[in-house]
Motif scaffolding. Structure first.
Motif, mmCIF file in Angstrom:
data_model
loop_
_atom_site.group_PDB
_atom_site.id
_atom_site.type_symbol
_atom_site.label_atom_id
_atom_site.label_comp_id
_atom_site.label_asym_id
_atom_site.label_seq_id
_atom_site.Cartn_x
_atom_site.Cartn_y
_atom_site.Cartn_z
ATOM 1 N N ASP A 100 -14.367 2.064 5.985
ATOM 2 C CA ASP A 100 -14.097 1.299 5.024
ATOM 3 C C ASP A 100 -12.803 1.778 4.184
ATOM 4 O O ASP A 100 -12.824 2.913 3.776
ATOM 5 C CB ASP A 100 -15.028 1.020 3.930
ATOM 6 C CG ASP A 100 -15.022 0.154 2.899
ATOM 7 O OD1 ASP A 100 -13.576 -0.111 2.522
ATOM 8 O OD2 ASP A 100 -15.901 -0.061 1.805
ATOM 9 N N ARG B 60 -10.608 -3.437 6.126
ATOM 10 C CA ARG B 60 -10.457 -4.033 4.795
ATOM 11 C C ARG B 60 -11.832 -4.874 4.217
ATOM 12 O O ARG B 60 -12.217 -5.801 4.912
ATOM 13 C CB ARG B 60 -9.266 -4.934 4.582
ATOM 14 C CG ARG B 60 -8.881 -5.309 3.050
ATOM 15 C CD ARG B 60 -7.742 -6.387 3.122
ATOM 16 N NE ARG B 60 -8.064 -7.637 3.660
ATOM 17 C CZ ARG B 60 -8.621 -8.773 2.979
ATOM 18 N NH1 ARG B 60 -8.962 -8.601 1.528
ATOM 19 N NH2 ARG B 60 -8.820 -9.833 3.473
ATOM 20 N N ASP C 101 -9.021 -8.280 9.090
ATOM 21 C CA ASP C 101 -9.307 -7.488 8.253
ATOM 22 C C ASP C 101 -9.561 -6.058 8.749
ATOM 23 O O ASP C 101 -10.201 -5.065 8.152
ATOM 24 C CB ASP C 101 -10.631 -8.129 7.466
ATOM 25 C CG ASP C 101 -10.069 -9.212 6.596
ATOM 26 O OD1 ASP C 101 -8.978 -9.102 6.342
ATOM 27 O OD2 ASP C 101 -11.132 -9.827 6.213
ATOM 28 N N SER D 141 -10.336 -2.370 -0.306
ATOM 29 C CA SER D 141 -10.433 -4.253 -0.544
ATOM 30 C C SER D 141 -9.394 -4.891 -0.355
ATOM 31 O O SER D 141 -8.876 -5.973 -0.242
ATOM 32 C CB SER D 141 -11.534 -4.548 -1.693
ATOM 33 O OG SER D 141 -10.798 -3.893 -2.758
ATOM 34 N N THR D 142 -8.107 -4.059 -0.674
ATOM 35 C CA THR D 142 -6.688 -4.699 -0.473
ATOM 36 C C THR D 142 -5.993 -4.221 0.682
ATOM 37 O O THR D 142 -6.212 -3.318 1.381
ATOM 38 C CB THR D 142 -5.899 -4.159 -1.917
ATOM 39 O OG1 THR D 142 -5.391 -2.797 -1.597
ATOM 40 C CG2 THR D 142 -6.936 -4.307 -3.103
ATOM 41 N N TRP D 143 -4.900 -5.183 0.923
ATOM 42 C CA TRP D 143 -4.121 -4.920 1.974
ATOM 43 C C TRP D 143 -3.130 -3.714 1.737
ATOM 44 O O TRP D 143 -3.024 -2.873 2.714
ATOM 45 C CB TRP D 143 -3.052 -5.961 2.306
ATOM 46 C CG TRP D 143 -3.648 -7.287 3.074
ATOM 47 C CD1 TRP D 143 -3.948 -8.344 2.253
ATOM 48 C CD2 TRP D 143 -4.472 -7.503 4.202
ATOM 49 N NE1 TRP D 143 -4.749 -9.324 2.932
ATOM 50 C CE2 TRP D 143 -4.943 -8.833 4.146
ATOM 51 C CE3 TRP D 143 -4.457 -6.714 5.251
ATOM 52 C CZ2 TRP D 143 -5.662 -9.154 5.305
ATOM 53 C CZ3 TRP D 143 -5.045 -7.092 6.216
ATOM 54 C CH2 TRP D 143 -5.717 -8.573 6.234
ATOM 55 N N GLU E 80 -13.998 -6.642 1.485
ATOM 56 C CA GLU E 80 -14.166 -7.130 -0.028
ATOM 57 C C GLU E 80 -15.350 -6.616 -0.629
ATOM 58 O O GLU E 80 -16.569 -6.858 -0.351
ATOM 59 C CB GLU E 80 -14.072 -8.419 -0.020
ATOM 60 C CG GLU E 80 -12.595 -9.134 0.627
ATOM 61 C CD GLU E 80 -12.317 -10.537 0.318
ATOM 62 O OE1 GLU E 80 -12.788 -11.157 -0.725
ATOM 63 O OE2 GLU E 80 -11.596 -10.960 1.171
ATOM 64 N N HIS E 81 -15.326 -5.836 -1.636
ATOM 65 C CA HIS E 81 -16.540 -5.224 -2.409
ATOM 66 C C HIS E 81 -16.900 -6.343 -3.338
ATOM 67 O O HIS E 81 -16.196 -6.658 -4.079
ATOM 68 C CB HIS E 81 -16.184 -3.948 -2.813
ATOM 69 C CG HIS E 81 -15.869 -2.916 -1.727
ATOM 70 N ND1 HIS E 81 -16.485 -2.102 -1.120
ATOM 71 C CD2 HIS E 81 -14.682 -2.572 -1.552
ATOM 72 C CE1 HIS E 81 -15.849 -1.514 -0.333
ATOM 73 N NE2 HIS E 81 -14.443 -1.544 -0.492
ATOM 74 N N SER E 82 -18.346 -6.402 -3.508
ATOM 75 C CA SER E 82 -18.525 -7.231 -4.613
ATOM 76 C C SER E 82 -19.263 -6.606 -5.768
ATOM 77 O O SER E 82 -19.300 -5.485 -5.858
ATOM 78 C CB SER E 82 -19.715 -8.301 -3.963
ATOM 79 O OG SER E 82 -20.801 -7.582 -3.187
#
Length: 129
Positions: free
Chosen positions: A77, A125, A109, A80-82, A127-129
């Motif tokens: 991981d 990449r 991703d 979460s961003t490019w 995306e964390h919630s």
């Protein structure tokens, strides 16, 4: 009920301590050399990786399934961003990784690399919630 618990993911390689240090820079932890042929790395909040000396190792070729196909790969991981993914890529390339797949690079991703011993791994990449 499980029969057993997973202890380690073991990577064969020509230089166990060098490869353990490479992965420690990616995932954290401190390599512990149990003997010159066996090094252990516990990634914080992650798996235990072990590195076993295998002289003459022929690394897999990505993505060729017809010749020495990969047996597994590791996913990391990278944020979460490019921008985080780009920064992580810059670091692993400076550490000796090489890009294995640039197809649809901007749309995926994940990005696929080979470590210094030739094992495939990915920076993802997420995306964390």
């Amino acid at each position: 009920m499980a029969v057993a618990r997973l202890r380690s993911v073991v990577l064969d390689c020509p230089e166990p301590l060098e490869l353990a240090r490479f992965y420690a820079r990616i995932g954290g932890g401190t390599p512990r050399e149990e003997d010159p042929d066996w090094v252990v790395l516990q990634i914080p909040d992650g798996p235990r990786l072990a590195f076993q000396r295998a002289p003459g190792l022929t690394p897999p070729e990505w993505p060729r399934a017809d010749r020495n196909a990969q047996q597994f790969h590791l996913d990391f991981d990278a944020g979460s961003t490019w921008e985080e993914l780009d920064a992580a890529e810059e670091e692993v390339l400076a550490m000796g990784a090489r890009v294995l797949d640039r197809e649809d690079y901007e749309k995926k991703d994940f990005r696929v690399y080979a470590d210094p011993a030739g094992h495939p791994f990915c920076l993802c990449r997420i995306e964390h919630s």
